[in-house]
Design a protein around this motif. Structure first.
Motif, PDB file in Angstrom:
ATOM      1  N   ALA A  78      61.682  83.259  22.383  1.00  0.00           N
ATOM      2  CA  ALA A  78      60.644  83.726  21.455  1.00  0.00           C
ATOM      3  C   ALA A  78      61.241  83.800  20.060  1.00  0.00           C
ATOM      4  O   ALA A  78      62.459  83.942  19.891  1.00  0.00           O
ATOM      5  N   GLU A  79      60.384  83.719  19.047  1.00  0.00           N
ATOM      6  CA  GLU A  79      60.853  83.907  17.678  1.00  0.00           C
ATOM      7  C   GLU A  79      59.742  84.483  16.824  1.00  0.00           C
ATOM      8  O   GLU A  79      58.559  84.239  17.061  1.00  0.00           O
ATOM      9  N   SER A  80      60.135  85.277  15.849  1.00  0.00           N
ATOM     10  CA  SER A  80      59.187  85.918  14.950  1.00  0.00           C
ATOM     11  C   SER A  80      59.965  86.395  13.725  1.00  0.00           C
ATOM     12  O   SER A  80      61.060  85.898  13.447  1.00  0.00           O
ATOM     13  N   THR A  81      59.388  87.335  13.011  1.00  0.00           N
ATOM     14  CA  THR A  81      60.109  88.012  11.937  1.00  0.00           C
ATOM     15  C   THR A  81      59.891  89.509  12.091  1.00  0.00           C
ATOM     16  O   THR A  81      58.974  89.963  12.776  1.00  0.00           O
ATOM     17  N   CYS A 218      63.758  94.221   3.648  1.00  0.00           N
ATOM     18  CA  CYS A 218      63.629  92.767   3.742  1.00  0.00           C
ATOM     19  C   CYS A 218      62.793  92.416   4.965  1.00  0.00           C
ATOM     20  O   CYS A 218      62.517  93.267   5.817  1.00  0.00           O
ATOM     21  N   GLU A 219      62.378  91.181   5.030  1.00  0.00           N
ATOM     22  CA  GLU A 219      61.779  90.617   6.231  1.00  0.00           C
ATOM     23  C   GLU A 219      62.728  89.531   6.723  1.00  0.00           C
ATOM     24  O   GLU A 219      63.105  88.648   5.956  1.00  0.00           O
ATOM     25  N   THR A 220      63.131  89.616   7.970  1.00  0.00           N
ATOM     26  CA  THR A 220      64.154  88.710   8.478  1.00  0.00           C
ATOM     27  C   THR A 220      63.713  88.057   9.773  1.00  0.00           C
ATOM     28  O   THR A 220      62.907  88.613  10.524  1.00  0.00           O
ATOM     29  N   ALA A 221      64.233  86.868   9.997  1.00  0.00           N
ATOM     30  CA  ALA A 221      63.956  86.166  11.250  1.00  0.00           C
ATOM     31  C   ALA A 221      64.566  86.913  12.416  1.00  0.00           C
ATOM     32  O   ALA A 221      65.622  87.557  12.287  1.00  0.00           O
ATOM     33  N   VAL A 222      63.908  86.856  13.568  1.00  0.00           N
ATOM     34  CA  VAL A 222      64.466  87.419  14.797  1.00  0.00           C
ATOM     35  C   VAL A 222      64.083  86.497  15.944  1.00  0.00           C
ATOM     36  O   VAL A 222      62.944  86.028  16.026  1.00  0.00           O
ATOM     37  N   ARG A 223      65.054  86.203  16.793  1.00  0.00           N
ATOM     38  CA  ARG A 223      64.835  85.331  17.933  1.00  0.00           C
ATOM     39  C   ARG A 223      65.314  86.000  19.211  1.00  0.00           C
ATOM     40  O   ARG A 223      66.251  86.806  19.182  1.00  0.00           O
TER      41      ARG A 223
END
Length: 229
Positions: A78-81, A218-223
């Protein structure tokens, strides 16, 4: 100092929480049983070759700050921010009348109840030993754990507020928020800076945290990734 926040999991796993970590100079993870999170010295170019020997086939991990090519031997689940938020409010008032209890990380029943509540409500990556990472406060209905909030990553002076959740049958009472206030108050009195993570899709929680006194750092990628053949 805010550079610590830019790669907070690495700075936690290679610093104040290194005794909870496994890995090498460029890549670390929380040891098995803790929250399944990876940290890399270079978050944008993670060294998966270094961390792979410390991960079992089928294990899933959260990895933040990275959106590059999935390396061989790993699978994207899965991936999001997510928002990384930092406390910017006043110190919460003391509430001695609110009967919160600290979870005992060496009490099997406490650890199992915390794990069960996390699995039911999905507040983020959680393991049976996660409550060893900091102070976890809980609200009980008799002997049943129904709400909790605690601490996860720690790279002084930044300490994460995490594991915030309430059993679905007990929501709307404000217990998790009051538990958070106790955690935040303790952190501020210890000259620590509270921060937390919330998924971008969780509009209600994001709005609540803004009202409480957090601001978006901040807004960061998360996987979520899994080690595979």
């Amino acid at each position: 100092m805010t550079q610590l926040l830019d790669n907070i999991f690495w700075h936690s796993l290679s610093g104040a929480q290194v005794h909870f970590a496994e890995g090498e100079a460029s890549a670390r993870r929380y040891a098995k049983g803790f929250s399944p999170i990876l940290g890399f010295a270079d978050a944008q170019h993670p060294d998966f070759q270094a961390i792979t020997p410390y991960c079992e086939l089928g294990e899933q991990f959260y990895c933040a700050g990275w959106s590059g090519t999935i390396p061989s031997g790993w699978q994207l689940v899965a991936e999001s921010t997510m928002y990384r938020m930092v406390w910017d409010g006043e110190i919460p008032p003391d509430e001695p009348e609110f009967q919160a209890r600290r979870l005992d990380p060496f009490n099997q029943q406490d650890a199992e109840q915390a794990m069960a509540l996390a699995q039911l409500t999905n507040p983020g990556p959680f393991g049976l030993r996660t409550i060893e990472l900091g102070e976890y406060l809980a609200y009980f209905d008799n002997t049943k754990l129904v709400a909790m909030a605690g601490e996860r990553s720690f790279a002084p002076p930044y300490r994460e507020v995490s594991g915030v959740c309430t059993h679905p049958n007990y929501q709307g009472q404000g217990w998790a928020k009051r538990l958070m206030h106790k955690i935040i108050r303790r952190q501020l009195l210890a000259n620590e800076i509270p921060f937390l993570h919330v998924m971008r899709s969780n509009d209600a929680a994001h709005a609540l945290y803004l009202r409480m006194g957090f601001h978006d750092y901040c807004e960061t990628a998360v996987r979520v990734i899994r080690r595979c053949e």
